[in-house]
Design a protein around this motif. Structure first.
Motif, PDB file in Angstrom:
ATOM      1  N   TYR A 156       5.628   3.917  -4.426  1.00 45.50           N
ATOM      2  CA  TYR A 156       5.510   3.997  -5.881  1.00 45.50           C
ATOM      3  C   TYR A 156       4.191   3.451  -6.409  1.00 45.50           C
ATOM      4  CZ  TYR A 156       6.958  -0.897  -5.634  1.00 45.50           C
ATOM      5  OH  TYR A 156       7.047  -2.239  -5.346  1.00 45.50           O
ATOM      6  N   GLY A 157       3.357   2.885  -5.525  1.00 42.71           N
ATOM      7  CA  GLY A 157       2.072   2.417  -6.032  1.00 42.71           C
ATOM      8  C   GLY A 157       1.499   1.272  -5.219  1.00 42.71           C
ATOM      9  N   HIS A 158       0.305   0.871  -5.602  1.00 38.53           N
ATOM     10  CA  HIS A 158      -0.364  -0.274  -4.991  1.00 38.53           C
ATOM     11  C   HIS A 158       0.111  -1.490  -5.780  1.00 38.53           C
ATOM     12  CE1 HIS A 158      -3.195  -2.472  -2.694  1.00 38.53           C
ATOM     13  NE2 HIS A 158      -4.041  -2.689  -3.680  1.00 38.53           N
ATOM     14  N   ASP A 159       1.110  -2.145  -5.234  1.00 36.24           N
ATOM     15  CA  ASP A 159       1.830  -3.167  -5.993  1.00 36.24           C
ATOM     16  C   ASP A 159       1.394  -4.551  -5.520  1.00 36.24           C
ATOM     17  OD1 ASP A 159       3.604  -4.543  -7.537  1.00 36.24           O
ATOM     18  OD2 ASP A 159       5.416  -3.798  -6.565  1.00 36.24           O
ATOM     19  N   LEU A 160       0.639  -5.227  -6.358  1.00 38.30           N
ATOM     20  CA  LEU A 160       0.161  -6.579  -6.050  1.00 38.30           C
ATOM     21  C   LEU A 160       0.730  -7.523  -7.087  1.00 38.30           C
ATOM     22  CD1 LEU A 160      -3.662  -5.918  -5.429  1.00 38.30           C
ATOM     23  CD2 LEU A 160      -1.798  -5.882  -3.769  1.00 38.30           C
ATOM     24  N   ARG A 161       1.633  -8.377  -6.671  1.00 38.84           N
ATOM     25  CA  ARG A 161       2.204  -9.334  -7.611  1.00 38.84           C
ATOM     26  C   ARG A 161       2.395 -10.687  -6.958  1.00 38.84           C
ATOM     27  NH1 ARG A 161       7.645  -7.410  -8.628  1.00 38.84           N
ATOM     28  NH2 ARG A 161       7.163  -5.856  -7.040  1.00 38.84           N
ATOM     29  N   ARG A 188       6.960   8.004  -6.614  1.00 38.25           N
ATOM     30  CA  ARG A 188       5.585   8.520  -6.609  1.00 38.25           C
ATOM     31  C   ARG A 188       5.188   9.104  -7.953  1.00 38.25           C
ATOM     32  NH1 ARG A 188       3.063   9.068  -1.358  1.00 38.25           N
ATOM     33  NH2 ARG A 188       4.561   8.792   0.321  1.00 38.25           N
ATOM     34  N   GLN A 189       6.170   9.405  -8.803  1.00 40.00           N
ATOM     35  CA  GLN A 189       5.843   9.950 -10.134  1.00 40.00           C
ATOM     36  C   GLN A 189       5.635   8.843 -11.169  1.00 40.00           C
ATOM     37  OE1 GLN A 189       8.128  11.771  -8.064  1.00 40.00           O
ATOM     38  NE2 GLN A 189       6.189  12.846  -7.769  1.00 40.00           N
ATOM     39  N   GLY A 190       5.841   7.598 -10.807  1.00 45.13           N
ATOM     40  CA  GLY A 190       5.611   6.523 -11.762  1.00 45.13           C
ATOM     41  C   GLY A 190       6.802   5.596 -11.885  1.00 45.13           C
ATOM     42  N   VAL A 191       6.878   4.948 -13.023  1.00 45.03           N
ATOM     43  CA  VAL A 191       7.924   3.971 -13.302  1.00 45.03           C
ATOM     44  C   VAL A 191       8.818   4.550 -14.397  1.00 45.03           C
ATOM     45  CG1 VAL A 191       8.364   1.584 -13.989  1.00 45.03           C
ATOM     46  CG2 VAL A 191       6.259   2.162 -12.760  1.00 45.03           C
ATOM     47  N   HIS A 192      10.128   4.411 -14.234  1.00 49.28           N
ATOM     48  CA  HIS A 192      11.084   5.049 -15.137  1.00 49.28           C
ATOM     49  C   HIS A 192      12.175   4.071 -15.526  1.00 49.28           C
ATOM     50  CE1 HIS A 192       9.203   8.558 -13.280  1.00 49.28           C
ATOM     51  NE2 HIS A 192       9.510   8.007 -12.124  1.00 49.28           N
ATOM     52  N   ASP A 210       0.865  -1.187   0.000  1.00 45.64           N
ATOM     53  CA  ASP A 210       0.000   0.000   0.000  1.00 45.64           C
ATOM     54  C   ASP A 210       0.894   1.227   0.000  1.00 45.64           C
ATOM     55  OD1 ASP A 210      -2.732  -0.882   0.019  1.00 45.64           O
ATOM     56  OD2 ASP A 210      -2.315  -1.721   1.998  1.00 45.64           O
ATOM     57  N   VAL A 211       0.423   2.280  -0.649  1.00 48.06           N
ATOM     58  CA  VAL A 211       1.258   3.461  -0.836  1.00 48.06           C
ATOM     59  C   VAL A 211       1.602   4.139   0.488  1.00 48.06           C
ATOM     60  CG1 VAL A 211       1.382   5.730  -1.912  1.00 48.06           C
ATOM     61  CG2 VAL A 211       0.393   3.807  -3.175  1.00 48.06           C
ATOM     62  N   ASP A 212       0.593   4.381   1.310  1.00 52.07           N
ATOM     63  CA  ASP A 212       0.811   5.102   2.564  1.00 52.07           C
ATOM     64  C   ASP A 212       0.112   4.372   3.704  1.00 52.07           C
ATOM     65  OD1 ASP A 212       2.363   7.441   1.714  1.00 52.07           O
ATOM     66  OD2 ASP A 212       0.572   7.939   0.556  1.00 52.07           O
ATOM     67  N   PRO A 213       0.623   4.503   4.928  1.00 53.33           N
ATOM     68  CA  PRO A 213       0.026   3.794   6.060  1.00 53.33           C
ATOM     69  C   PRO A 213      -1.352   4.345   6.417  1.00 53.33           C
ATOM     70  CG  PRO A 213       2.209   4.681   6.626  1.00 53.33           C
ATOM     71  CD  PRO A 213       1.805   5.278   5.317  1.00 53.33           C
ATOM     72  N   PRO A 214      -2.207   3.509   6.982  1.00 52.41           N
ATOM     73  CA  PRO A 214      -3.497   3.974   7.505  1.00 52.41           C
ATOM     74  C   PRO A 214      -3.243   4.742   8.805  1.00 52.41           C
ATOM     75  CG  PRO A 214      -3.189   1.682   8.070  1.00 52.41           C
ATOM     76  CD  PRO A 214      -2.001   2.080   7.246  1.00 52.41           C
ATOM     77  N   HIS A 266       6.141   5.665 -17.163  1.00 48.80           N
ATOM     78  CA  HIS A 266       4.709   5.355 -17.198  1.00 48.80           C
ATOM     79  C   HIS A 266       4.158   5.308 -15.792  1.00 48.80           C
ATOM     80  CE1 HIS A 266       5.413   1.143 -16.124  1.00 48.80           C
ATOM     81  NE2 HIS A 266       6.409   1.156 -16.981  1.00 48.80           N
ATOM     82  N   ASP A 267       2.845   5.174 -15.698  1.00 42.07           N
ATOM     83  CA  ASP A 267       2.200   5.256 -14.389  1.00 42.07           C
ATOM     84  C   ASP A 267       2.057   3.887 -13.742  1.00 42.07           C
ATOM     85  OD1 ASP A 267       0.263   4.116 -15.937  1.00 42.07           O
ATOM     86  OD2 ASP A 267      -1.158   5.756 -15.783  1.00 42.07           O
ATOM     87  N   MET A 268       1.543   3.880 -12.525  1.00 41.62           N
ATOM     88  CA  MET A 268       1.310   2.673 -11.718  1.00 41.62           C
ATOM     89  C   MET A 268      -0.090   2.791 -11.122  1.00 41.62           C
ATOM     90  SD  MET A 268       3.436   0.137 -10.812  1.00 41.62           S
ATOM     91  CE  MET A 268       3.106  -0.348  -9.108  1.00 41.62           C
TER      92      MET A 268
END
Lengths: 346, 346, 346, 346
Positions: free
Chosen positions: A242-247, D272-276, A159-163, A277-279
């Motif tokens: 960097y994102g909500h990373d589920l892999r 936070r700006q994405g993937v590079h 998760d990007v940031d803590p609750p 690119h984005d995430m």
């Protein structure tokens, strides 16, 4: 049942997840009618009406049950209230969809499962990733033998940031592993069709001291050993900026299958600094459509009178793994996981 | 030193890795001349000459040292012979490049390091991935603060098929973790600039009973805890049928950096069954150019009289981690790693 | 307008695309009520009712208009009927969403646009890719100056298998370029914010002789020259067996932006033969959610009384390019494109 | 021939490409000895010696030929001098590797080819991409029938920044299409095993007025029509700021094959700006190893007395396409390409 009959449902608790369910039930799931929600907050009531149309709002579950007129409920209250809510709805004769995890202790799981069984109502537990096209496709590959016999599962859930610490508090959420690694623990069992038998965890409040202050950690790694000998290597983070990373990767003795992605939109920006690119950043970014598919599966199992695809026993077995891993985290040693007597749902 | 002076070097042991080094020294590394190799096999001697041109061949290290005329050696014998070979070459006054790992015990590491120090010769240990452009770039990103403070390292190292049991034998190779996870253990320390303090391992001979029969495992996962609190989650496999899969992710509190790839050639085939591409299958497929860069770095440190980029102490510290993880594998409990007093090389 | 007021809409023609629109209007678009569809086929009527709930079915547009009670229509009839349908609905005072392309000739475009203007009804043309998150994001990057001044647009649009010759017939569909390259021609103008001035095309019935027999081609490449000097290099295919491949690159004098993807689910299968993943095969696979967004935009512009995001003039300008490219294809020379007086919609 | 015999070679012209060839011949190609280079610049002579070791330097080709003692030459002079250089070397009885393109006119091609044939020396033209593992793999897929019958080739060749106008000058380089699209024109013929018959080009000096001032363009798109009916859609740019972008797609009637990549190192940075990630920026970044493979192929064909893999006729046929496309660019109409009588090399 004619096609004009609709399941009458209410959503109990309209926090972020409850609102998602309510809106999907109101707008996108077929064969169901959202008739009410519960919340004691005027602000949330207004937001629920704005997103879901004209629904009744009750301040408490008791008031909702007293008003009657329901076939089913979707319980999205805080985890610590799940078991009591399930028992009350079961005793009122309502079918139940309950967000994961079912409860914070195995005893509460047993109490909730027993109440539903005694009342003869269906109990389905939320497990949205089981309804995501990618996870379904990966399961299909494994069952078709495409990777041979599964040996190892590697997973990351970030998760990007803590609750807020009030939520992270293990007494409320169950703690990092039970709360945020729950899906990977569930999927380990589901994808490998194997029972975890031993867990080892390391972790700490490496980033957010407020999480440490309530007795939890913000990053943890877990090793699992399964009945067949297979291994799990899992990582969960509340600070994956960097994102909500589920892999997930499952490596078998003839190949491997990977689920996951590193982009939200299929757009790539290229300049003198490189390629960008984005995430995905939120769960709906990453899994949006699966929430509709999941709730449709619940409605369909009520309409067709079939067993729910995710049972209370599935959630109980997952919670047993999470509790063992959490114990290992605190005690610094591998912890054995008690056997579950129930088969793994497909 | 004029540009026409060349380091005179010999390669000790011309198995698969020794031949790679010999050919690179003969053909692609500047400022060095390969003058001899050692092998007792007529067949390997012929292959060495075919690939490296006209070089002298000696049946043993003793014969090589007796013949003299060398500035340096590249030791590519079996791991269990490394320490004795290093001691003998150091006593002969030769600079030494020794393939990883330096030895199978910390005592042998100390003996080899001491011999080089007493003789005043340079000792560099093979660590080819430190010379790969991708790993260098990732290290640069981390040092530049691009990911904030490193929190977690995830790694996978997969070989396609197991070696013969005679090699897998822990008495020869050191076992799966010391032999095949060595690079990831080394890179963990190098990329995080942090010392591992505790290791936990699970693993088994899940695929190849012959590996189990010699007392080793073919798949294992390792958890590391570092001095800063950071975590490692590593997986190593001898049965990664889809390719030679080397990947590392370092997640920091502001971002992450990933090293790894899922393709050999930049070619994609598309048909009604989907999209298909290839994978690297061997170490030279994946890292070929880095072997030249590594050996050039060794030659350059001799010509410029600078410290070697990978020292005996670096290898000793890595071996300490591998031995602790191997002990954990066998004893079923987390094992503490003894402190090293030496800084991490850049 | 209160939130309970709903736009009453009917779908004219329930072929594949009409059914998609009907189902979205019935189930997923807010603020609208699907009240009727037209079809002369009992089978399609049954399918429409199965997917959309209880809607009225009329055999013809005339019968639908006679029945009354509508605010708007969604025209999904065959392209050759579009202009007449638009005129009839405009004269009945209905707002109109018409699938692309608006007509097969510029004269019919003008007739349809004039009818809507005279009746004071809104006319929006279907252009689903303008509502896809990826295309929107790319447009945003270009407008933000991320690639500098656009120089070249490269595009590919591939359908897996050819339509029946009865549909491919240029008299019905307008031919390959007008029918299947329409979206890329539209997007060229929209993304570059520039007017195409000259077109050159080459193509042939390279695969399907039945398409050649009705006077069309199954693969074609088109070069465009824009007012600013920018260039277009476009490829369209009816025989792109590996998937529904939609990709656009815009290269500017400071960078580039790419839209497109080579996978449907985020799943990768790895075995000794390499790495494998899937591709989108149909338009809903690739663009599903954008169809909902598009129809919501139409409903919103009716409810908010704002201009439609895609106008008849936009479609007319696109058709002018397609007709010029088609003429070039047949005449073997570059063809100039007549000026349009209308600005490009955002 | 014993393994100690080496081809004695000189490099004519040590600009950027000539130095690359010289260094590879000196350091990395087997069976050859670089004995001399030609340059009139003291600075370049010094750089050649620094990179290649102790080689003779002659101010002119005449002086080199007079000195004698050579088996072969590698001609890397400016394109406008190629034909005369080839004739002179052929008359001196030397085997010849000549950088692409062979000449600026078909007449000069014929003169150079005839000179080599009359002298009985081998003439190989530089075409480095034919020796790149990715292009070889793609060719193999096509020949194996993996994509069915080829229908369309799409290509992009982008250089990051324009060359100086003195080089861009069409009288020196042949202009953008002949100079920078040469490889794609060559590969079109090689990958499709088909002869281009018609070309259409559009382009302009869209970015760099200095290029316009010398009569050339900096961006262009070209359409090709092949004998089989197949189509080409090619784009070339001197202002591709995000990297040296070389990509080719061949779409067949059963599938497609793509060559190309969007990264240099296998490293991904996520924040936070994405993937590079990075891109290749220069030809050696993108194709480095292929330059060694290419030169080795030339040396091998001399040592083994086999035909060169890229002949003067291959280059002549490619130049014919480039000249037709350049003529189309200037005349605004499609231009037919004269037939070549020579088969396409494999």
């Amino acid at each position: 049942m004619t096609t004009t009959t609709e399941i009458r449902i209410a959503v109990v608790g309209v926090g972020r997840m409850g609102l998602t369910h309510a809106e999907n039930l109101a707008r996108r799931v077929h064969g169901v009618k959202l008739v009410a929600v519960t919340t004691s907050s005027a602000e949330r009531a207004a937001e629920a009406r704005a997103r879901c149309g004209d629904v009744a709002v009750y301040p408490t579950l008791e008031a909702l049950l007293e008003a009657g007129g329901l076939d089913a409920v979707c319980i999205s209250s805080s985890t610590s209230a799940h078991a009591d809510n399930v028992v009350a709805c079961a005793q009122a004769g309502l079918h139940i969809f309950c967000e994961k995890p079912l409860a914070l202790t195995l005893g509460d799981c047993d109490r909730a499962i027993a109440a539903a069984e005694q009342a003869g109502v269906k109990l389905m537990i939320g497990h949205v990733r089981q309804f995501d096209a990618g996870h379904v496709e990966a399961k299909r590959h494994i069952e078709a033998g495409a990777i041979g016999h599964p040996l190892v599962l590697r997973a990351i859930s970030g998760d990007v940031d803590p609750p807020p610490p009030s939520f992270a508090n293990p007494a409320v959420s169950g703690g990092l592993i039970l709360d945020a690694m729950y899906h990977d623990l569930y999927l380990s069992r589901w994808l490998l069709a194997d029972e975890p038998q031993r867990a080892y965890a390391e972790g700490d409040a490496l980033v957010d001291p407020a999480i440490g202050a309530v007795g939890d950690v913000d990053n943890a790694v877990v090793t699992l050993r399964f009945a067949s000998g297979a291994l799990g290597s899992l990582y969960v983070s509340r600070t994956c900026r960097y994102g909500h990373d589920l892999r997930i990767e499952v490596i078998g003795d003839e190949g491997a299958v990977h689920i996951g992605r590193f982009r939200q939109t299929p757009v790539r920006l290229l300049d003198r600094q490189g390629v960008h690119h984005d995430m995905p950043f939120t769960t709906p970014d990453r899994l949006g459509e699966a929430f509709v598919t999941e709730m449709q599966a619940f409605v369909d199992c009520l309409r067709d009178d079939t067993p729910p695809p995710v049972t209370g026993h599935d959630s109980r077995a997952t919670i047993a793994v999470g509790l063992a891993a959490t114990k290992s985290l605190h005690e610094g040693r591998p912890v054995e996981i008690p056997n579950t007597q129930y088969p793994i749902s497909n």
